[in-house]
Design an enzyme around this catalytic site. Structure first.
Site, short mmCIF file in Angstrom:
data_model
loop_
_atom_site.label_atom_id
_atom_site.label_comp_id
_atom_site.label_asym_id
_atom_site.label_seq_id
_atom_site.Cartn_x
_atom_site.Cartn_y
_atom_site.Cartn_z
N GLY A 106 0.89 -1.51 -0.21
CA GLY A 106 -0.05 0.26 -0.36
C GLY A 106 0.75 1.18 0.62
O GLY A 106 1.05 2.07 -1.47
N PHE A 107 1.40 1.27 0.92
CA PHE A 107 2.94 2.47 1.19
C PHE A 107 2.43 3.61 0.99
O PHE A 107 2.73 4.72 0.80
CB PHE A 107 3.66 2.31 0.00
CG PHE A 107 4.11 0.81 0.14
CD1 PHE A 107 4.79 0.19 0.74
CD2 PHE A 107 4.25 0.82 -0.67
CE1 PHE A 107 5.46 -1.10 0.64
CE2 PHE A 107 3.96 -1.20 -1.97
CZ PHE A 107 4.69 -1.84 -0.30
N ILE A 158 -1.21 -5.01 5.39
CA ILE A 158 -0.55 -4.68 4.39
C ILE A 158 0.68 -4.78 3.98
O ILE A 158 1.73 -4.45 2.75
CB ILE A 158 -0.56 -2.93 4.21
CG1 ILE A 158 0.73 -2.35 5.46
CG2 ILE A 158 -1.84 -2.53 4.45
CD1 ILE A 158 0.78 -0.78 5.21
N GLY A 159 1.38 -5.90 4.42
CA GLY A 159 2.81 -7.10 4.15
C GLY A 159 3.14 -7.04 4.64
O GLY A 159 4.49 -6.76 5.09
N GLY A 184 7.49 0.69 9.98
CA GLY A 184 7.20 0.79 8.64
C GLY A 184 7.51 2.07 8.15
O GLY A 184 7.73 1.88 6.65
N GLU A 185 8.34 3.15 8.72
CA GLU A 185 8.04 3.96 8.05
C GLU A 185 9.62 5.29 8.09
O GLU A 185 10.20 5.50 7.56
CB GLU A 185 7.30 5.67 7.64
CG GLU A 185 5.95 4.74 7.04
CD GLU A 185 4.64 5.82 7.62
OE1 GLU A 185 4.41 6.35 6.48
OE2 GLU A 185 4.37 5.38 8.55
#
Length: 735
Positions: free
Chosen positions: A236-237, A463-464, A701-702
């Site tokens: 998604g990102f 989302i993975g 995640g970021e």
């Protein structure tokens, strides 16, 4: 207590399903009698649809309907602005065209091939209007958006005086291009209506409850009448973070066709219909005394948005808190263009904002003839200078130390062009990484059954990133059950509500709710047991019990033991369940919560060709408690790969004469491939944070992408003596 599984690098529980093709993604959902839709998009950038000839398409084999502004049902909720993206002008409610490749019609047929063929037969005729997609041309009309989701400006002290007092000053402009997310899974939706006011929506999304609310609002039905399902997401990102046009379009088509409709947008359409990272122009000024102490920082950001909506790239937020400086100012301004609306992209703001800030810090270090790490340590913020709060935890010093040691930073020779490897110029660079540690309200339900197993459910999304796995680990630990006896389910709005999977908040928010629900059902089991005359624990105090291996036992006498399964079985119920609606941790409000890290990179530059190769990379990060060492490493490495793409490869190009994107697929839009990526060493710094949330974890995640662009640009300068301030760093900029 049983041995903890939280933190262990166990394999993803859904891995076998994914590699064998058994994981069912939304577009793969088996639905009987499904029809397929194909979108027709505009070939002009601004104007109106003067005529639309659909006769050939309607006569084509297998066609069930052609939907456009001429016949689309009117949406009662079209004026309700419940989302950062307002799809009103894309849902066939009028004849306006406001960007190139905007949806203008939808063809529904009994097969995908027939739908796409018929879509090619639709002939629009347009009345074009003048337009501009040139951000530089519109810059003089920049404005402060009135409805920003964050404070646009900040001011601390007197920046002008701070710059005047500085012995060394840096003032530069840094630019980043439009970038597109390009997850492997394209955006898709299946909509099935049950009657006129109930719908089931299978959709690719990072926020099933957001889709439910927006879909219900648009169609004017109660949100309880909309069920949204999304069990697996192929990336998604950020581009799947808000409800886009394709789900309500599929809903319109399903109403017109009278049967379920599947709409999968093409890779090319993903460049216009589902957001992107906006281009930014960032002006940064730094001042420092002769010792390297910052006297002033200013950071002004200009980004572009559409004519019909607003999205501001928050690229100066990290500048407000990262370094101790008495005089700091930041601002964010927008320009309107005839383009689609941008959206959140992995580490929105910080990914491109750290490129500007950390490049400027490197330039300042060279001007001061000071080691870049020493400069950052000289201005280390012991408390958050923006919020004037202590950190809930901060291990950035240790990230600098351990990252530099692992990388071999002390061996770096400071002068540019001083290191070579044969024909290659060698450069070493570093930068600071940071990202907020967010938490939102979330709910979860934990169920213990008579067979001694547990089922835990929360709406959420995977989302993975490994959400299925880490939530199972958290629940297993809280229940003291073996992991194979715990099942975690997500991706359905019939489950307890959770926030979007964005802003690195899923683990902290949903994980905290899962833990609290598991602890609550454990307590409920204890209450049932001590009240049950047939239980070995009858008559004891709940506080006098402990848990291990799926059973409760008396702390004073471990022989007095009662298994979960027996407790449930004697209760006469199929299960004992407790739902917890977890709120943001109160302690958080007294602290500033962030993750931190340090990025170290070696590049090799071919002086004759201008090609840049990343040859070594070390990232050191501190993000609270690590929930799964294997998935955490994967997330850090994935973020760094994204940062390499940001620095060297990714850029979306729009023909300014036509307003049309010309890099519309993965042949023309360049992303890193295996040959571009070296071995990436990840150093995970142990960090205990009792305040950030109930599980002590910060989202990761970021943060991996933040600082990478600057570290690479700084390394390129060290290698070549050329300072590149305009990403991506392509060979033409070095020749």
């Amino acid at each position: 207590m049983s041995e903890s599984v939280v933190g262990k690098g166990i394999d993803r529980l859904d891995a076998i399903l994914k590699v064998t093709g058994k994981a069912e993604y939304p577009a793969e959902t088996g639905v009987a009698n499904i029809a397929h839709a194909a979108v027709v998009t505009s070939t002009i950038t601004r104007g109106r649809i003067a005529a639309l000839d659909t006769r050939a398409a309607e006569r084509a084999p297998g066609v069930l309907a052609v939907v456009s502004h001429l016949n689309a049902p009117k949406l009662p909720g079209i004026d309700k602005r419940a989302s950062p993206v307002d799809p009103a002008l894309q849902l066939f409610q009028n004849d306006k065209v406001v960007y190139n490749e905007q949806p203008v019609a939808l063809v529904v047929a009994d097969s995908l091939e027939r739908a796409r063929h018929a879509a090619s037969l639709v002939v629009p005729r347009y009345e074009s209007a003048s337009f501009t997609v040139d951000m530089n041309a519109e810059a003089p009309r920049a404005y402060a958006p009135p409805n920003s989701r964050f404070p646009l400006d900040s001011q601390r002290g007197d920046v002008r005086s701070g710059l005047s007092a500085a012995k060394v000053r840096i003032a530069q402009s840094y630019t980043t291009p439009i970038e597109h997310h390009n997850p492997m899974e394209p955006h898709a939706a299946i909509v099935i209506w049950q009657g006129t006011d109930h719908a089931t929506v299978y959709v690719t999304t990072q926020g099933i409850f957001f889709v439910r609310q927006r879909f219900a609002s648009l169609f004017g039905i109660p949100k309880e009448n909309v069920r949204v399902i999304s069990h697996y997401i192929g990336g998604g990102f950020g581009c799947k973070g808000v409800p886009w046009v394709y789900a309500p379009l599929a809903g319109l088509a399903a109403k017109v066709a009278g049967r379920g409709v599947k709409l999968v947008i093409t890779r090319q359409q993903m460049f216009s219909m589902v957001g992107y990272r906006s281009r930014t122009v960032q002006k940064v000024a730094l001042g420092a005394d002769s010792s390297g102490k910052l006297t002033a920082i200013s950071h002004d950001v200009l980004s572009a948005t559409s004519r019909v909506d607003e999205f501001t790239e928050p690229a100066a937020l990290q500048t407000r808190m990262l370094y101790a400086c008495p005089n700091t100012s930041t601002s964010h301004r927008l320009v309107r263009l005839d383009i689609p609306t941008p959206t959140f992209t992995r580490a929105p703001g910080e990914a491109v904002g750290t490129f500007a800030l950390e490049s400027a810090m490197d330039e300042l270090a060279y001007a001061l003839q000071m080691d870049p790490i020493a400069l950052r340590l000289r201005n280390y913020a012991e408390t958050d200078p923006d919020k004037n709060l202590p950190w809930s935890s901060k291990s950035l010093r240790e990230c600098y130390r351990r990252g530099a040691e692992k990388f071999g930073w002390p061996a770096r020779r400071p002068p540019p062009r001083s290191m070579r490897d044969g024909r290659w110029l060698v450069g070493l660079g570093m930068a600071t990484a940071t990202y907020p540690a967010n938490q939102s309200d979330a709910s979860a339900i934990a169920r213990v059954r008579a067979d001694g197993t547990a089922l835990v459910q929360a709406g959420s999304q995977d989302i993975g990133t490994g959400t299925y796995t880490i939530m199972t680990q958290i629940a297993a630990d809280a229940l003291a059950l073996p992991i194979e006896k715990v099942r975690f389910e997500l991706g359905d709005t019939t489950f307890p509500e959770t926030p979007n999977s964005g802003g690195s908040r899923t683990a902290s928010s949903v994980g905290s709710a899962v833990k609290m629900a598991a602890l609550a059902v454990r307590k409920k089991l204890a209450e049932v047991a001590v009240a049950d005359s047939k239980s070995p624990l009858h008559g004891l105090e709940v506080e006098g019990l402990d848990v291990a291996d799926g059973a409760l036992y008396a702390k004073s006498n471990r022989a007095r033991r009662d298994s979960f399964g027996d407790i449930v079985a004697r209760s006469g119920a199929a299960e004992i369940a407790v739902q917890v609606d977890n709120k943001e941790k109160e302690d958080r409000k007294r602290y500033s919560t962030h993750s931190f890290g340090a990025q170290f990179v070696e590049v090799k530059v071919d002086e004759s060709l201008g090609t840049v190769r990343v040859s070594r990379f070390v990232g050191a990060f501190a993000a609270g408690k690590i929930l799964n060492a294997k998935t955490a490493q994967s997330q850090y490495q994935g973020g760094i790969v994204w940062g390499i793409g940001l620095a060297l490869h990714e850029s979306t190009h729009r023909d300014e004469r036509l307003g049309r994107i010309v890099t519309r697929d993965l042949a023309d839009y360049h992303v890193p491939v295996h040959a571009d990526i070296p071995h990436i060493d990840v150093v995970m710094v142990d960090e205990t944070d009792p305040y950030v949330n109930e599980i002590g974890s910060k989202g990761i995640g970021e943060i991996g992408i933040t600082g990478v662009g600057a570290a690479i640009a700084n390394a390129v300068y060290h290698a070549t003596g050329r300072r590149i301030r305009d990403l991506p760093i392509t060979p033409d900029k070095l020749l």
